[in-house]
Design a protein around this motif. Structure first.
Motif, short mmCIF file in Angstrom:
data_model
loop_
_atom_site.label_atom_id
_atom_site.label_comp_id
_atom_site.label_asym_id
_atom_site.label_seq_id
_atom_site.Cartn_x
_atom_site.Cartn_y
_atom_site.Cartn_z
N GLY A 128 -29.66 -61.78 -80.02
CA GLY A 128 -30.64 -61.29 -80.98
C GLY A 128 -31.39 -60.07 -80.49
N SER A 132 -38.87 -60.82 -82.34
CA SER A 132 -39.22 -61.76 -81.28
C SER A 132 -38.48 -61.47 -79.98
CB SER A 132 -38.88 -63.18 -81.68
OG SER A 132 -39.12 -63.40 -83.01
N TRP A 150 -26.62 -59.29 -77.09
CA TRP A 150 -25.72 -59.24 -78.24
C TRP A 150 -26.57 -59.35 -79.50
CZ3 TRP A 150 -25.37 -62.69 -82.23
CH2 TRP A 150 -24.38 -62.39 -83.19
N ARG A 152 -26.01 -59.15 -84.01
CA ARG A 152 -25.09 -58.97 -85.14
C ARG A 152 -25.05 -57.50 -85.55
NH1 ARG A 152 -26.75 -62.10 -90.53
NH2 ARG A 152 -28.53 -60.72 -90.25
N THR A 185 -32.65 -65.72 -79.55
CA THR A 185 -33.84 -65.21 -80.26
C THR A 185 -33.47 -64.84 -81.70
OG1 THR A 185 -33.51 -62.90 -79.56
CG2 THR A 185 -34.86 -64.29 -78.14
P1 ATR Z 1 -38.01 -62.20 -85.74
O1 ATR Z 1 -39.26 -61.38 -85.92
O2 ATR Z 1 -38.23 -63.68 -85.94
O3 ATR Z 1 -37.28 -61.88 -84.48
P2 ATR Z 1 -36.16 -60.54 -87.19
O4 ATR Z 1 -36.80 -59.33 -86.59
O5 ATR Z 1 -35.84 -60.53 -88.64
O6 ATR Z 1 -37.07 -61.82 -86.98
O7 ATR Z 1 -34.85 -60.86 -86.32
C1 ATR Z 1 -33.95 -61.86 -86.68
C2 ATR Z 1 -32.80 -61.88 -85.68
O8 ATR Z 1 -31.88 -62.89 -86.05
C3 ATR Z 1 -32.01 -60.58 -85.62
O9 ATR Z 1 -31.49 -60.40 -84.32
C4 ATR Z 1 -30.90 -60.87 -86.63
O10 ATR Z 1 -29.74 -60.07 -86.49
P3 ATR Z 1 -29.65 -58.67 -87.29
O11 ATR Z 1 -30.47 -57.71 -86.50
O12 ATR Z 1 -28.20 -58.34 -87.29
O13 ATR Z 1 -30.22 -58.92 -88.67
C5 ATR Z 1 -30.59 -62.29 -86.26
N1 ATR Z 1 -29.87 -63.01 -87.29
C6 ATR Z 1 -30.34 -63.45 -88.47
N2 ATR Z 1 -29.36 -64.12 -89.15
C7 ATR Z 1 -28.25 -64.07 -88.36
C8 ATR Z 1 -26.91 -64.56 -88.48
N3 ATR Z 1 -26.52 -65.26 -89.56
N4 ATR Z 1 -26.05 -64.35 -87.48
C9 ATR Z 1 -26.42 -63.68 -86.37
N5 ATR Z 1 -27.67 -63.17 -86.19
C10 ATR Z 1 -28.57 -63.36 -87.18
#
Ligand code: ATR
Length: 271
Positions: A128, A132, A150, A152, A185
Motif C-alpha cells: 500500500g 496511512s 508494492w 496497486r 496498509t
Molecule cells: P488510507 O488513508 O486509509 O491509507 P487511501 O489513501 O485511500 O486510504 O489508501 C488506500 C490504499 O489501499 C491504497 O494503497 C490503495 O491502492 P491504490 O493506491 O491503488 O488505490 C489500496 N487499495 C484499496 N483497495 C485495494 C485493492 N482492492 N487491492 C489492492 N490495493 C487496494
C-alpha cells in the motif's frame, strides 16, 4: 469529587462515531485523576476550519485528527513538528497560545512493531501507498529497515519510495520469501469477503506480520495459522493515542489497563 473546570479533549473526523479513542483516553484521565473528558466530534471536510477556530475559542486543550483531515489540518496549525513536516500529515493538535501539530501515528506503528520484533537491520514488505502508508514508511526509515513497497497503483508507490527511500516492486511475490516483516496498509481486509493481495501461503513462521486494520484480516489470520507472529492495527491505535496523551498532559497513561479495557472491542490477546 473532582473540582475545578473540566479540560476538554477530543477527536475530529468523518466518520468518527465508532472511534474507540474516547474509551481509552477517558479511562486514562480517570485513572490518573485528571479532570478531563475526551469526546468525538463529527466534522465534515467543509467545516474543518470553523471547527478548529471553535476549539480554540472554547479553550479545548487538544484533539486527535483522523480521516479525512490528517493532511488538510496542516493548513490550520501554527507550529508543525519535524515529523509532521516529514510525513505530511498530523493526527494530534495541542492548543497552547498556538495550534501545535504532531504526528504520533508513526510512533504507534513503531511501538507495535517493536512489541513483536527487533526491527533493526531487518527487511520489510510494505503493501500500500495511501495516506496511512506514510507514517509507516517514515517509521521504517527511522528504524533503518530496508523496505520494499508494492501498491496497486504503481505511481503512488514510486512517490512514497522517493520520499522515504524505499524500493518499488511490481508484485509482492518478488520479495515475500526474503523479507522478515510484512505490513499491510491497504484497505484490503476491511470488508468481509475481501480476497488476498498475494498468495498468503508464501508467508512462513519466521516472519512477523502487521496490519493497520483494527481486526484480524485474512492476512493476519493466515500468518497466525502458519505460526508467524501477527498483530492487527489495534496496538498501533492504542499507542498513537498514548503518545498523544503524553504530548497533551506530560503524563504516562496506564497502558496495560487501557489494553485490558480494549479486549472486549477486539484488542489482541496472547491466547
Ligand atoms: P488510507 O488513508 O486509509 O491509507 P487511501 O489513501 O485511500 O486510504 O489508501 C488506500 C490504499 O489501499 C491504497 O494503497 C490503495 O491502492 P491504490 O493506491 O491503488 O488505490 C489500496 N487499495 C484499496 N483497495 C485495494 C485493492 N482492492 N487491492 C489492492 N490495493 C487496494
Amino acid at each position: 469529587m473532582i473540582r475545578g473546570s473540566t479540560a476538554v479533549y477530543g477527536i475530529l473526523g468523518d466518520p468518527v462515531e465508532h472511534s474507540l479513542s474516547p474509551v481509552f483516553q477517558n479511562l486514562a484521565f480517570k485513572h490518573l485523576g485528571i479532570n478531563a473528558v475526551y469526546v468525538a466530534f463529527h466534522v465534515g471536510k467543509d467545516r474543518l476550519r470553523d471547527a478548529i477556530s471553535g476549539l480554540k475559542a472554547l479553550r479545548v486543550r487538544g484533539v486527535n485528527i483522523t480521516i479525512p483531515h490528517k493532511e488538510e489540518v496542516l493548513n490550520f496549525a501554527d507550529l508543525l513538528s519535524l515529523e509532521v513536516r516529514e510525513i505530511g500529515a498530523a493526527n494530534t493538535l495541542k492548543f497552547s497560545d498556538a495550534v501545535e501539530a504532531y504526528n504520533t501515528d508513526w510512533l504507534g506503528f513503531k511501538r507495535s512493531l517493536e512489541d513483536i520484533t527487533d526491527p533493526k537491520g531487518k527487511k520489510a514488505l510494505l503493501l500500500g501507498a495511501g495516506g496511512s502508508s506514510r507514517a509507516v514508511a517514515y517509521a521504517l526509515r527511522r528504524l533503518e529497515v530496508e523496505t520494499f513497497v508494492w501498491n496497486r497503483t504503481r505511481s503512488k508507490a514510486e512517490r512514497l519510495a522517493e520520499r522515504f527511500g524505499l524500493k518499488v516492486i511490481n508484485r509482492p511475490e518478488e520479495v515475500v520469501g526474503e523479507v522478515d516483516i510484512v505490513i499491510n496498509t491497504t484497505s484490503v481486509g476491511l470488508k468481509d469477503g475481501d480476497g488476498e493481495i498475494f498468495d498468503y501461503s508464501l508467508i512462513s513462521a519466521r516472519q512477523v506480520v502487521l496490519d493497520i486494520i483494527y481486526r484480524d484480516t485474512p492476512l493476519i489470520k493466515r500468518a497466525k495459522t502458519v505460526g508467524a507472529k501477527a498483530v492487527n492495527g489495534f496496538p498501533m491505535l492504542l499507542y498513537q493515542g498514548v503518545e498523544s496523551f503524553k504530548i497533551w498532559t506530560g503524563c504516562e497513561p496506564p497502558v496495560n489497563l487501557l489494553k485490558e479495557a480494549l479486549i472486549p472491542f477486539g484488542y489482541p490477546t496472547e491466547c
